[in-house]
Motif scaffolding. Sequence first.
Motif, PDB file in Angstrom:
ATOM      1  N   PRO A  13       0.831  -1.213   0.000  1.00 24.04           N
ATOM      2  CA  PRO A  13       0.000   0.000   0.000  1.00 24.04           C
ATOM      3  C   PRO A  13       0.858   1.253   0.000  1.00 24.04           C
ATOM      4  N   THR A  14       0.453   2.216  -0.734  1.00 25.81           N
ATOM      5  CA  THR A  14       1.201   3.482  -0.815  1.00 25.81           C
ATOM      6  C   THR A  14       0.815   4.453   0.284  1.00 25.81           C
ATOM      7  N   GLN A  15      -0.352   4.266   0.890  1.00 23.60           N
ATOM      8  CA  GLN A  15      -0.796   5.135   1.972  1.00 23.60           C
ATOM      9  C   GLN A  15      -1.230   4.286   3.149  1.00 23.60           C
ATOM     10  N   ALA A  16      -1.059   4.856   4.302  1.00 24.75           N
ATOM     11  CA  ALA A  16      -1.488   4.156   5.513  1.00 24.75           C
ATOM     12  C   ALA A  16      -3.004   4.170   5.610  1.00 24.75           C
ATOM     13  N   PRO A  17      -3.583   3.112   6.116  1.00 21.97           N
ATOM     14  CA  PRO A  17      -5.055   3.089   6.227  1.00 21.97           C
ATOM     15  C   PRO A  17      -5.547   4.148   7.194  1.00 21.97           C
ATOM     16  N   VAL A  18      -6.625   4.748   6.852  1.00 23.13           N
ATOM     17  CA  VAL A  18      -7.215   5.793   7.704  1.00 23.13           C
ATOM     18  C   VAL A  18      -8.004   5.127   8.809  1.00 23.13           C
TER      19      VAL A  18
END
Length: 224
Positions: free
Chosen positions: A204-209
């Motif tokens: 994943p390129t972004q951390a989960p919100v």
Amino acid sequence: MDVKTFFFYLFSLVMLFAAFRVITARNPVHAVLYLMLAFSQASGVWLLLQAEFLAIVLVLVYLGAVMVLFLFVVMMLDIHIDSVRQGFWRHFPLALVIGAVISLEMAAVLFGGFRVNEARPMPDTVAQVAGQVAQASNTKELGVLMFTQYLYPVEIAAVILLIAMVAAIALTLRERRKDNKAIDASLAVRVRSRDRVQLVKLAPTQAPVPVEAAPAAPAEEAKK
């Protein structure tokens, strides 16, 4: 009225109606279809005039190639009818004058060509030649003339058209072009089913919100 005269008037009326609809149709696709109908009726009139070669060429060349090309071009283009209609009444007087001039010129040529002179006795030799021409097939005579007296020009034209076709295919299928999507036929034949789809696991390129917890409902609403 015999059958030939009936079909002549039928083809003529349908052709005039189709020609009128070509210039009055609001949809360009409908205009092209009406033009194809006009060409088909014109080929029928030529058949009645015993001009079989011209009728067949009109059907094969115009209806089979040119008009189909026009139809595909008109359908692929994003034509905005509202923008095309802008300025119609501004240019209408000039178009009306040009149309009147063309109509007068065509009328002068047609009326000059259909003048009937005084009937004169036809010599026997001329009558015999006219009878032979009427009985002969113009398609056969044209074919004999093309492949006997004009054989070399016909062959040269055929070779030029063949070279043009090969050159167009070669220019279109060049592998050096960046926008060309050429596919190797040998690779397409040797392809395996497991090589068609390959699943790749990506990080994943972004951390989960984080999902915020919903506020607790009051006790009274919970009872209800």
